[in-house]
Design an enzyme around this catalytic site. Structure first.
Site, PDB file in Angstrom:
ATOM      1  N   CYS A 133      -0.342  -0.987   9.316  1.00 56.19           N
ATOM      2  CA  CYS A 133      -0.533  -0.882   7.867  1.00 56.19           C
ATOM      3  C   CYS A 133       0.635  -1.515   7.116  1.00 56.19           C
ATOM      4  O   CYS A 133       1.714  -0.924   7.013  1.00 56.19           O
ATOM      5  CB  CYS A 133      -0.682   0.598   7.503  1.00 56.19           C
ATOM      6  N   CYS A 136       1.840   0.375   4.060  1.00 55.81           N
ATOM      7  CA  CYS A 136       2.631   1.575   4.385  1.00 55.81           C
ATOM      8  C   CYS A 136       4.044   1.199   4.829  1.00 55.81           C
ATOM      9  O   CYS A 136       5.010   1.852   4.459  1.00 55.81           O
ATOM     10  CB  CYS A 136       1.983   2.363   5.516  1.00 55.81           C
ATOM     11  N   ASP A 137       4.162   0.172   5.652  1.00 60.60           N
ATOM     12  CA  ASP A 137       5.420  -0.040   6.370  1.00 60.60           C
ATOM     13  C   ASP A 137       6.144  -1.346   6.059  1.00 60.60           C
ATOM     14  O   ASP A 137       7.252  -1.565   6.553  1.00 60.60           O
ATOM     15  CB  ASP A 137       5.148   0.025   7.885  1.00 60.60           C
TER      16      ASP A 137
HETATM   17  C1  LIG Z   1       0.524   4.340  12.178  1.00 64.15           C
HETATM   18  C2  LIG Z   1      -0.008   4.635  10.800  1.00 64.15           C
HETATM   19  C3  LIG Z   1       0.886   4.772   9.750  1.00 64.15           C
HETATM   20  C4  LIG Z   1       0.412   5.044   8.476  1.00 64.15           C
HETATM   21  N1  LIG Z   1       1.327   5.196   7.473  1.00 64.15           N
HETATM   22  C5  LIG Z   1       0.894   5.510   6.221  1.00 64.15           C
HETATM   23  C6  LIG Z   1       1.816   5.692   5.158  1.00 64.15           C
HETATM   24  O1  LIG Z   1       3.045   5.550   5.328  1.00 64.15           O
HETATM   25  N2  LIG Z   1       1.313   6.022   3.946  1.00 64.15           N
HETATM   26  C7  LIG Z   1      -0.026   6.158   3.695  1.00 64.15           C
HETATM   27  O2  LIG Z   1      -0.413   6.489   2.576  1.00 64.15           O
HETATM   28  N3  LIG Z   1      -0.925   5.977   4.694  1.00 64.15           N
HETATM   29  C8  LIG Z   1      -0.505   5.655   5.935  1.00 64.15           C
HETATM   30  N4  LIG Z   1      -1.407   5.439   6.940  1.00 64.15           N
HETATM   31  C9  LIG Z   1      -2.848   5.565   6.623  1.00 64.15           C
HETATM   32  C10 LIG Z   1      -3.227   7.043   6.571  1.00 64.15           C
HETATM   33  O3  LIG Z   1      -2.762   7.666   7.716  1.00 64.15           O
HETATM   34  C11 LIG Z   1      -4.738   7.193   6.445  1.00 64.15           C
HETATM   35  O4  LIG Z   1      -5.202   6.468   5.320  1.00 64.15           O
HETATM   36  C12 LIG Z   1      -5.122   8.665   6.273  1.00 64.15           C
HETATM   37  O5  LIG Z   1      -4.610   9.445   7.330  1.00 64.15           O
HETATM   38  C13 LIG Z   1      -6.644   8.834   6.220  1.00 64.15           C
HETATM   39  O6  LIG Z   1      -6.941  10.187   6.094  1.00 64.15           O
HETATM   40  P1  LIG Z   1      -8.326  10.810   6.533  1.00 64.15           P
HETATM   41  O7  LIG Z   1      -8.197  12.262   6.295  1.00 64.15           O
HETATM   42  O8  LIG Z   1      -9.423  10.076   5.911  1.00 64.15           O
HETATM   43  O9  LIG Z   1      -8.460  10.489   8.068  1.00 64.15           O
HETATM   44  P2  LIG Z   1      -7.484  10.753   9.393  1.00 64.15           P
HETATM   45  O10 LIG Z   1      -6.103  10.906   8.941  1.00 64.15           O
HETATM   46  O11 LIG Z   1      -7.872   9.667  10.277  1.00 64.15           O
HETATM   47  O12 LIG Z   1      -8.027  12.143   9.880  1.00 64.15           O
HETATM   48  C14 LIG Z   1      -9.304  12.299  10.423  1.00 64.15           C
HETATM   49  C15 LIG Z   1      -9.295  13.493  11.348  1.00 64.15           C
HETATM   50  O13 LIG Z   1     -10.625  13.809  11.750  1.00 64.15           O
HETATM   51  C16 LIG Z   1     -10.596  14.166  13.109  1.00 64.15           C
HETATM   52  N5  LIG Z   1     -11.926  13.998  13.706  1.00 64.15           N
HETATM   53  C17 LIG Z   1     -12.601  12.848  13.947  1.00 64.15           C
HETATM   54  N6  LIG Z   1     -13.783  13.113  14.536  1.00 64.15           N
HETATM   55  C18 LIG Z   1     -13.838  14.462  14.680  1.00 64.15           C
HETATM   56  C19 LIG Z   1     -14.800  15.354  15.240  1.00 64.15           C
HETATM   57  N7  LIG Z   1     -15.934  14.897  15.755  1.00 64.15           N
HETATM   58  N8  LIG Z   1     -14.537  16.671  15.247  1.00 64.15           N
HETATM   59  C20 LIG Z   1     -13.389  17.152  14.693  1.00 64.15           C
HETATM   60  N9  LIG Z   1     -12.443  16.355  14.148  1.00 64.15           N
HETATM   61  C21 LIG Z   1     -12.665  15.027  14.144  1.00 64.15           C
HETATM   62  C22 LIG Z   1      -9.584  13.194  13.688  1.00 64.15           C
HETATM   63  O14 LIG Z   1      -9.174  13.633  14.959  1.00 64.15           O
HETATM   64  C23 LIG Z   1      -8.505  13.281  12.637  1.00 64.15           C
HETATM   65  O15 LIG Z   1      -7.678  14.369  12.870  1.00 64.15           O
HETATM   66  C24 LIG Z   1      -0.976   5.168   8.236  1.00 64.15           C
HETATM   67  C25 LIG Z   1      -1.875   5.012   9.288  1.00 64.15           C
HETATM   68  C26 LIG Z   1      -1.405   4.746  10.567  1.00 64.15           C
HETATM   69  C27 LIG Z   1      -2.373   4.583  11.699  1.00 64.15           C
END
Ligand SMILES: Cc1cc2nc3c(=O)[nH]c(=O)nc-3n(C[C@H](O)[C@H](O)[C@H](O)COP(=O)(O)OP(=O)(O)OC[C@H]3O[C@@H](n4cnc5c(N)ncnc54)[C@H](O)[C@@H]3O)c2cc1C
Length: 330
Positions: A133, A136-137
């Site tokens: 990302c 982000c970084d």
């Molecule tokens: C390495 C990295 C660094 C990042 N750094 C930043 C940053 O500095 N700042 C920023 O704003 N964003 C950052 N991001 C992006 C940010 O992490 C995502 O945009 C955000 O986490 C998305 O949130 P979400 O809740 O939609 O999904 P996620 O965070 O992906 O959470 C989804 C969750 O659902 C769970 N899940 C999936 N399927 C199932 C199932 N069948 N049953 C139960 N649970 C399930 C997953 O295991 C996970 O825990 C980064 C991403 C990455 C990969």
């Protein structure tokens, strides 16, 4: 039967839980059995989440979100949803341990997964010079030499954005031509800080505690060479986690779950979706959290309409009318 079940423990899921719990809906949140806390568990410093001027470690931020959701009465279950039944007024989920749970509404917040290179070093170096990302970084790579892996629009966009910080950005691509649109390619080609490395595949990432370079294999000759780097960005695609809802909820051409305008309403009444699983563009923790808020509020309106109606059918019609009105009124 519950009022609301939330699937996913990232910023979208926990924020939906905070709102639903504070509305006294006693949410059940299914957190997954392995990746509790979502994508931010894979990173170190998060410097762009509002309210933390000194930055915060990704896992610490997620622990705080969980504590806040539990403080108001969210029940968290550490298991995976393996099956979903979304038809009709009662929604059913089945967990990996065989248990089933029922609710009058569902929030689907399963996030999306960045495609990985498939190298063992990725697990160790994620957040230590290895990123998925640029937004982000990128800031951490001022005056550094870095590389972006990929040949599509997002790789071009990330590379061009990263030239704001880095002195030099290599774009490493497996083929001899790019998949990106002409305009994105041209923008990257016109940028003096970007150098293209074609017909090259990353076979190893170097560095014990932080990225120090990569080994590249020439995809035509098979020759290996080392490239010194301070950072590596992987931009080879992203897959929304939608496999459980294929054929059940409508998807967009980008593969995300379709929602109605700025709402979280999916194609099925009583099922709401939030976070990266509906978002092909922004994919940030704060946008996911905002989207979780929308889902909880939409679910709350839907449930209120159900309570005011004589039959579930009547309730669905009424809920949709209320939601439409809410959307029009902003
Ligand atoms: C390495 C990295 C660094 C990042 N750094 C930043 C940053 O500095 N700042 C920023 O704003 N964003 C950052 N991001 C992006 C940010 O992490 C995502 O945009 C955000 O986490 C998305 O949130 P979400 O809740 O939609 O999904 P996620 O965070 O992906 O959470 C989804 C969750 O659902 C769970 N899940 C999936 N399927 C199932 C199932 N069948 N049953 C139960 N649970 C399930 C997953 O295991 C996970 O825990 C980064 C991403 C990455 C990969």
């Amino acid at each position: 039967m519950r009022d609301i079940i939330i699937i996913g423990s990232g910023p979208a899921g926990f924020t939906a839980a905070i709102y639903a719990a504070r509305a006294e809906l006693k949410p059940l949140l299914i957190a997954s059995s392995v990746e509790i806390g979502g994508e931010l568990m894979n990173t170190t410093e998060v410097e762009n989440f509002p309210g933390f001027p000194e930055g915060i470690m990704g896992p610490d931020l997620m622990t705080k979100m969980q504590e806040q959701a539990e403080r108001f009465g969210t029940e968290v279950v550490y298991d995976d949803v393996v099956e979903l039944d979304v038809d009709g007024p009662v929604k059913r989920i089945k967990l990996g341990n065989g248990e089933t749970h029922e609710a009058r509404s569902l929030v689907y917040a399963t996030g999306s997964a960045y495609r990985k290179l498939g190298l063992p070093e990725e697990e160790i170096l994620s957040g230590h010079g290895l990123s998925w990302c640029a937004t982000c970084d990128g800031f951490f790579f001022r005056q550094k030499t870095i590389a972006v892996v990929g040949g599509g629009d997002s790789a071009m966009e990330e590379a061009t954005f990263l030239t704001r910080f880095a002195d030099k950005v290599y774009v490493i691509h497996r083929r001899d031509s790019l998949r990106a649109s002409k305009i994105m390619q041209q923008r990257a080609r016109d940028n003096e800080k970007i150098e293209f490395v074609f017909n090259a595949e990353v076979t190893q990432i170097h560095g014990d505690t932080a990225v120090s370079g990569v080994t590249l294999r020439d995809t035509v000759t098979g020759e290996l060479r080392a490239l010194d780097l301070d950072g590596l960005f992987v931009a080879i695609g992203n897959d929304p986690r939608t496999h459980l809802v294929h054929g059940k909820l409508e998807l967009t051409p980008e593969g995300t779950i379709w929602v109605d305008g700025r709402s979280s309403r999916t194609s099925v009444a009583g099922v709401f979706a939030a976070g990266d699983v509906i978002d092909p563009h922004y994919r940030q923790a704060v946008t996911a959290a905002g989207s979780g808020t929308v889902a909880a509020l939409d679910a709350e309106h839907y449930l209120a309409a159900l309570d005011d109606s004589a039959t579930p059918e009547e309730a669905e019609v009424e809920a949709e009318a209320i939601e439409r009105l809410a959307a029009v009124n902003g």
